[in-house]
Every structure is written in structure tokens, then in C-alpha cells.
Design an enzyme around this catalytic site. Structure first.
Site, short mmCIF file in Angstrom:
data_model
loop_
_atom_site.label_atom_id
_atom_site.label_comp_id
_atom_site.label_asym_id
_atom_site.label_seq_id
_atom_site.Cartn_x
_atom_site.Cartn_y
_atom_site.Cartn_z
N SER A 78 48.39 -9.86 -15.00
CA SER A 78 49.77 -9.95 -14.83
C SER A 78 49.86 -10.09 -13.08
O SER A 78 48.92 -10.21 -12.47
CB SER A 78 50.34 -8.43 -14.96
OG SER A 78 50.04 -7.62 -14.38
N LYS A 79 51.23 -10.05 -12.88
CA LYS A 79 51.38 -10.02 -11.64
C LYS A 79 50.79 -9.04 -10.68
O LYS A 79 50.45 -9.58 -9.53
CB LYS A 79 53.12 -9.83 -11.43
CG LYS A 79 53.99 -11.22 -11.84
CD LYS A 79 55.01 -11.51 -10.71
CE LYS A 79 55.71 -12.93 -10.93
NZ LYS A 79 56.53 -12.50 -12.07
N ARG A 80 50.52 -8.05 -11.40
CA ARG A 80 50.00 -7.02 -10.47
C ARG A 80 48.78 -7.32 -10.25
O ARG A 80 48.15 -6.51 -9.11
CB ARG A 80 50.06 -5.75 -11.31
CG ARG A 80 51.03 -4.53 -10.94
CD ARG A 80 51.16 -3.26 -11.77
NE ARG A 80 51.67 -3.83 -13.00
CZ ARG A 80 51.24 -3.66 -14.55
NH1 ARG A 80 50.26 -2.75 -14.51
NH2 ARG A 80 51.90 -4.08 -15.43
N ASN A 81 47.99 -8.06 -10.68
CA ASN A 81 46.65 -8.84 -10.13
C ASN A 81 46.91 -9.65 -9.11
O ASN A 81 45.71 -10.51 -8.87
CB ASN A 81 45.89 -9.20 -11.28
CG ASN A 81 45.77 -8.47 -12.57
OD1 ASN A 81 46.45 -8.78 -13.64
ND2 ASN A 81 45.07 -7.33 -12.42
N GLY A 82 47.89 -9.95 -8.47
CA GLY A 82 48.14 -10.69 -7.40
C GLY A 82 48.47 -12.25 -7.57
O GLY A 82 49.65 -12.26 -8.06
#
Ligand code: GLU
Length: 480
Positions: free
Chosen positions: A250-254
Site C-alpha cells: 500500500s501507499k504506506r510502503n512508500g
């Protein structure tokens, strides 16, 4: 049967790695089968769709080397088709208008929650009388169009990746909304599950290859195909891309958009190569191949069911393989923008041979393109800045004398060759009765200002071609 597949991104964001990987699989399958690959832009969500995202999707696919045979086709230009299909379903009693308000739906869900039931539409407006409908209309309610779902149906298909998949009609959440109406149109805004079926039918899609997150949609879509009396295409649901911890990437993984990977200095060929391995393995276990090579071997039965973990180390390794085998004449053009960004003075036209030699020297140390900044930072410019360690070394009497000898040896000489500089090293070693290692270390300190770095002889030759070697050595001595 001529294979026809499509990638159908929604332009509500930049090209996502998951969509790009699905595009890779569709492309590989189409090319393997000698079929047609279509690009369809699913822009019915007008509020969130943007032309710049469409551009980003197109340029991202092109960058990766994925060419499409038809398209881009835009859903917003195809409303007449959806309207017609909706009208047919309404006329045949397979769809109906539902006038439930948002509040009523919320109350329905709250009651279901209280009874610990899964949320679903209870089909309450399925059989409204004309009087009831007229009353709702008179209240000014704006209906949605719902497609009737047979709760007793079991939907079964043979998925080309997952084998037999079975879904219960009762698990589809009740009669599904296929379109929202508006003041201006009594059919209005078609929703994804409906538009996708109309389009896949109209475009004669034979194989729908898409992410596993669409499985429940597939069950709904099969019911729509049947309602339209159409042949159902084959389905292949590809595994999700997971982060190293095994959760959905997801976006949280950069980084998640293809642009981000480009900016990080991955080569398109390496990226496409790596993505083809995200859920697929080649029959001979090979890992480095072009998309065209992969297409000759691609088949859906070698696509895994299990999620594909995103592995940065592997992507880096693949990228380095491509960088290392790229000819310096080609690689140099990719490095110049990074050098320029780092503030190094570059003139590709005037300086091409020198820049190519520099590229050839550092290429084997590069994993991502921006690594060239670090790897070549000690080679730009006529001056040298001594690190503390280099300074300490050169302050030793032996080391200082070695530098003086070398300066004398290159004085008045023009361009040096490799044999030449090696000879100078030998000469200095003999003259000062020291080990060769000390000569090399002293030279590295004096030429580069640091005690570690790229190949010393090659670096010296590069500096020499610019006339910077003598300048740097003299400057180093003056700093002691
Ligand atoms: N617009 C859908 C998406 O981007 C397409 C899914 C499909 O391939 O049917 O997820």
C-alpha cells in the site's frame, strides 16, 4: 479463437504497481497468443478521474515497453451503450428502480449489524407497485437501478489461475446497484461492475486477467453476462502484490506508482522484468529476460495463487544486471541527468568520450542509476579536498615524497596511457624503497582526497585526460 485481453485502469491516480503488473501479464498473454491487447480507461467516476492520471498511465505503460493495439478507449464516451443495456434489463424485468434513501439504507444496515448479520440490501423495492413508485417519485427521490440477484444461485467458474471458484448468490450483498440516476438522466451513471461487463462484451474480450481483489466482482459479473444472454469470458485472477511482511502493498510502503520507481533510478527493462516475476515463474527458471522473451514462454498456468511478495533486493539485483550489461555509450545518457542534478558540470556533447570512460569505470558498482553520483563524486573538478585520513597519510614523509616524485614524472607529459602510469608507480616504488601499496595509497589520497573509491589507475587516467591529476597532486601537497 483470437485472444482479446484488456487492461482497464481507472484514472483516479498514477499508474500503480499492481495495475502495471496486471498489464504486464495481459500483454505477455496477448503476445504469446498472437492476440489483441486493449487499453480501456474506466473514467466513469468523473469526480475522481483526471486527464493527468490518464497521461501518467499511458506514459507509464509505454515506459515499461507495453504497447497496446487498441485504445485508449474511454468509458465516458460510451454511455449510450450502458444506457441501452440498462434499458434492456429494465424492460426484461431483470433490473428495477430502487428509491431507498441513504438514511433508510443506513437503518437497514444498523439493524442487520445488531442481529449480527452481514450487511446486505434486503431487496425491499424489488416489487414496488406502480402506485408506490409514483409516490416515491412525487417525494422527489432519486432512484438507483438494481440488478436482481438470485440468492439461491451458486456461481461457479474455472479460473485459469485459481482453478474452480464457487460463490454463493446469497453472499453478494443483495440486489446490486448497477447505475445511479440523476436529474438529467433517468438511467444516469453506470457503476463499475455493470460498465465493465458491457465493455468486455462489446470489445469481445476473451480473457479477463485482473487482480484477485476482483473475485467477488467476477461472481456478480457472471450473473450480468447471463442476464444479457452472452458468453462468459474466461477469468484469471492474479495474486496480489504483498509487502515484505505479507500484507497488501500500500501507499504506506512508500513507493507504489511506476513513476516512483522510475525516479528511484530503476531501468524500465528491469522493472518490467521484475514485474513479470511477481507471481509468474518461467518454465526454465530463468530470471533475466526481456518482455518479448518472456512472452514466448508465458502461460497462465504458471501464475501462482499465493500472494507475490515484493522483494527490493531482487529488484535491485535485476536492475544492476541490466545496468552492468548496458553499453557505456547508452548508459552515459541515463547518468547525465543525475550528474547534472548533483551540480557536476557536464557537457555531454563536448565531453562524451571522457564521460563514457567514466561510465565504463563505475558501471559495475551501480545498482540504481543515482548511485552514479556517489560513485563518481571524486572525479569531477580540478581540485581535491583531503579527508582527515588522507591528510594524515600524506603528512608522512614517505608519502609526501612519493607525490613529489609522481608530480615530477608527469611534469611536461601530455596524455598518459595505462602502461605509462603503471610505470610511474613502479618507478616511485623503487626510488623510495617502499611497498607498492604505500605508493597506491598515497596517490589515491593525493588524487582523490580519500582512501577508498573506484579503481585508482582508471581514475588517474580520467583525471589525467582533463589535466587535473597534476593540479590535484600539487594542491594536495599545499594543504599539508
Ligand atoms: N477499473 C478496474 C480497476 O482499475 C478494472 C478492473 C478490471 O480489470 O475489471 O481495478
Amino acid at each position: 479463437m483470437t485472444v482479446r485481453v484488456r487492461i482497464a485502469p481507472s484514472p483516479t491516480g498514477n499508474l500503480h504497481i499492481g495495475t502495471a503488473r496486471t498489464a504486464v501479464f495481459n500483454w505477455l498473454f496477448a503476445r504469446h497468443e498472437g492476440g489483441t491487447f486493449i487499453l480501456r480507461i474506466e473514467d466513469t467516476d468523473r469526480a475522481r478521474s483526471r486527464p493527468e492520471y490518464t497521461e501518467n498511465i499511458k506514459s507509464g505503460l509505454t515506459w515499461l515497453g507495453l504497447d497496446w493495439d487498441i485504445g485508449p478507449l474511454f468509458q465516458t464516451e460510451r454511455f449510450h451503450l450502458y444506457e441501452k443495456a440498462i434499458q434492456t434489463l429494465l424492460d426484461r424485468g431483470l433490473a428495477y428502480r430502487c428509491y431507498c434513501s441513504g438514511t433508510e439504507l443506513e437503518e437497514m444496515r444498523a439493524a442487520q449489524k445488531a442481529r449480527k448479520e452481514a450487511p446486505r440490501y434486503d431487496n425491499r423495492h424489488r416489487n414496488l407497485t406502480p402506485e408506490e413508485e409514483a409516490a416515491f417519485k412525487a417525494e422527489g427521490r432519486q432512484p438507483v437501478i438494481r440488478f436482481k440477484i438470485d440468492e439461491n444461485r451458486e456461481i461457479v467458474w474455472h479460473d485459469l489461475v485459481r482453478g474452480t471458484v464457487t460463490w454463493k448468490g446469497s453472499d453478494l450483498g443483495g440486489d446490486m446497484v448497477i447505475a445511479r440516476t440523476s436529474e438529467s438522466s433517468n438511467i444516469g451513471q453506470p457503476l463499475y461492475n455493470f460498465a465493465v461487463v458491457v465493455d468486455d462484451l462489446d470489445m469481445d474480450i476473451t480473457h479477463v486477467i485482473r487482480g484477485e481483489d476482483h473475485i467477488a466482482n467476477t461472481a456478480k459479473q457472471i450473473l450480468l453476462y447471463e442476464a444479457m444472454g452472452a458468453k462468459v469470458p474466461q477469468f484469471a485472477h492474479t495474486p496480489l502484490i504483498l509487502n515484505p511482511q505479507g500484507q497488501k502493498l500500500s501507499k504506506r510502503n512508500g513507493v507504489t506508482s511506476i513513476d516512483d520507481f522510475r525516479k528511484m533510478g530503476f531501468l524500465p527493462e528491469a522493472m518490467a522484468n521484475y514485474m513479470s516475476l511477481l507471481g509468474w515463474t518461467s518454465p526454465n527458471g530463468e530470471e533475466i529476460f526481456t518482455l518479448t522473451e518472456a512472452a514466448t514462454q508465458f502461460s497462465l498456468d504458471r501464475v501462482n495463487k499465493a500472494g507475490a511478495k515484493f522483494d527490493w533486493a531482487k529488484l535491485d539485483w535485476i536492475n544492476s544486471q541490466y545496468i552492468h550489461k548496458m553499453p557505456a555509450e547508452q548508459l552515459v545518457e541515463l547518468l547525465v541527468p543525475y550528474w547534472e542534478e548533483a551540480g557536476y558540470e557536464i557537457d555531454l556533447k563536448g565531453d562524451r568520450p571522457w564521460l563514457e570512460s567514466l561510465t565504463a569505470m563505475i558501471a559495475s558498482s551501480l545498482t540504481r542509476l543515482p548511485d552514479c553520483i556517489q560513485e563518481s563524486r571524486l572525479l569531477f573538478g580540478s581540485s581535491v579536498k583531503l579527508s582527515e585520513k588522507a591528510m594524515e597519510l600524506l603528512q608522512q614523509e614517505d608519502a609526501r615524497q612519493i607525490i613529489e616524485t609522481v608530480i615530477a614524472a608527469i611534469e611536461g607529459e601530455g596524455k598518459l596511457t595505462e602502461t605509462h602510469v603503471k610505470g610511474i608507480v613502479k618507478q616511485a616504488t623503487k626510488a623510495h624503497k617502499v611497498k607498492k601499496g604505500l605508493v597506491m595509497r598515497s596517490l589515491r589520497a593525493g588524487l582523490m582526497g580519500e582512501l577508498t573509491g573506484p579503481d585508482l589507475i582508471q581514475s588517474w587516467l580520467l583525471l589525467n585526460q582533463k589535466g587535473w591529476d597534476k593540479m590535484r597532486l600539487s594542491q594536495a601537497l599545499s594543504q599539508l
